[in-house]
Design a protein around this motif. Structure first.
Motif, PDB file in Angstrom:
ATOM      1  N   ILE A   1       1.100  -1.260  -0.070  1.00  0.00           N
ATOM      2  CA  ILE A   1      -0.058  -0.079  -0.189  1.00  0.00           C
ATOM      3  C   ILE A   1       1.365   1.506  -0.096  1.00  0.00           C
ATOM      4  CG2 ILE A   1      -1.496   1.527   1.217  1.00  0.00           C
ATOM      5  CD1 ILE A   1      -2.672  -1.411   2.146  1.00  0.00           C
TER       6      ILE A   1
ATOM      7  N   ALA B   1       2.157   1.629  -3.850  1.00  0.00           N
ATOM      8  CA  ALA B   1       1.228   1.726  -4.619  1.00  0.00           C
ATOM      9  C   ALA B   1       0.631   3.109  -4.418  1.00  0.00           C
ATOM     10  CB  ALA B   1      -0.059   0.803  -4.790  1.00  0.00           C
ATOM     11  N   ALA B   2       0.744   3.722  -3.289  1.00  0.00           N
ATOM     12  CA  ALA B   2      -0.205   4.794  -2.936  1.00  0.00           C
ATOM     13  C   ALA B   2       1.082   5.572  -2.890  1.00  0.00           C
ATOM     14  CB  ALA B   2      -0.786   4.816  -1.997  1.00  0.00           C
TER      15      ALA B   2
ATOM     16  N   ARG C   1      -8.821  -3.993  -0.079  1.00  0.00           N
ATOM     17  CA  ARG C   1      -7.716  -2.888  -0.718  1.00  0.00           C
ATOM     18  C   ARG C   1      -8.422  -1.954  -1.443  1.00  0.00           C
ATOM     19  NH1 ARG C   1      -3.696  -6.233  -3.272  1.00  0.00           N
ATOM     20  NH2 ARG C   1      -3.375  -6.809  -1.151  1.00  0.00           N
ATOM     21  N   GLU C   2      -9.330  -1.559  -2.059  1.00  0.00           N
ATOM     22  CA  GLU C   2     -10.106  -0.606  -2.998  1.00  0.00           C
ATOM     23  C   GLU C   2     -10.457   0.263  -2.157  1.00  0.00           C
ATOM     24  OE1 GLU C   2     -13.905  -0.647  -6.040  1.00  0.00           O
ATOM     25  OE2 GLU C   2     -13.737  -1.848  -5.704  1.00  0.00           O
TER      26      GLU C   2
ATOM     27  N   MET D   1      -7.949   2.253  -0.820  1.00  0.00           N
ATOM     28  CA  MET D   1      -6.527   3.187  -2.102  1.00  0.00           C
ATOM     29  C   MET D   1      -7.582   4.243  -2.224  1.00  0.00           C
ATOM     30  SD  MET D   1      -4.131   1.598  -2.682  1.00  0.00           S
ATOM     31  CE  MET D   1      -2.560   0.862  -2.662  1.00  0.00           C
ATOM     32  N   GLN D   2      -9.562   4.394  -2.207  1.00  0.00           N
ATOM     33  CA  GLN D   2     -10.177   5.239  -2.037  1.00  0.00           C
ATOM     34  C   GLN D   2      -9.541   6.254  -1.001  1.00  0.00           C
ATOM     35  OE1 GLN D   2     -13.950   3.509  -2.459  1.00  0.00           O
ATOM     36  NE2 GLN D   2     -13.680   2.897  -4.502  1.00  0.00           N
TER      37      GLN D   2
ATOM     38  N   GLY E   1      -6.944   8.428  -1.718  1.00  0.00           N
ATOM     39  CA  GLY E   1      -6.922   9.212  -2.531  1.00  0.00           C
ATOM     40  C   GLY E   1      -7.882  10.489  -2.456  1.00  0.00           C
TER      41      GLY E   1
END
Length: 57
Positions: A25, A28-29, A47-48, A51-52, A55
């Motif tokens: 994470i 990726a982020a 995980r989705e 990530m949201q 963001g």
């Protein structure tokens, strides 16, 4: 979470506080370890959603 990070399937869609998950994470982020752990706690194990969450913040 599965003990084997190479396993695929449903486990792949989940995030936990295991070190390899946090590292993924973070990479990726593009966030710090502290932010990654905060996102997992706040957004839950998806995980989705993690990530949201990252963001938006």
């Amino acid at each position: 979470m599965a003990d084997d990070p190479k396993k695929q399937g449903r486990d792949r869609k989940l995030a936990s506080t295991q070190e390899h998950e946090v590292a993924y994470i973070m990479k990726a982020a593009g966030v710090t370890r502290q932010k990654a752990l905060e996102a997992i706690r706040e957004a839950g194990p998806s995980r989705e959603k993690v990530m949201q969450y990252l963001g938006r913040k």
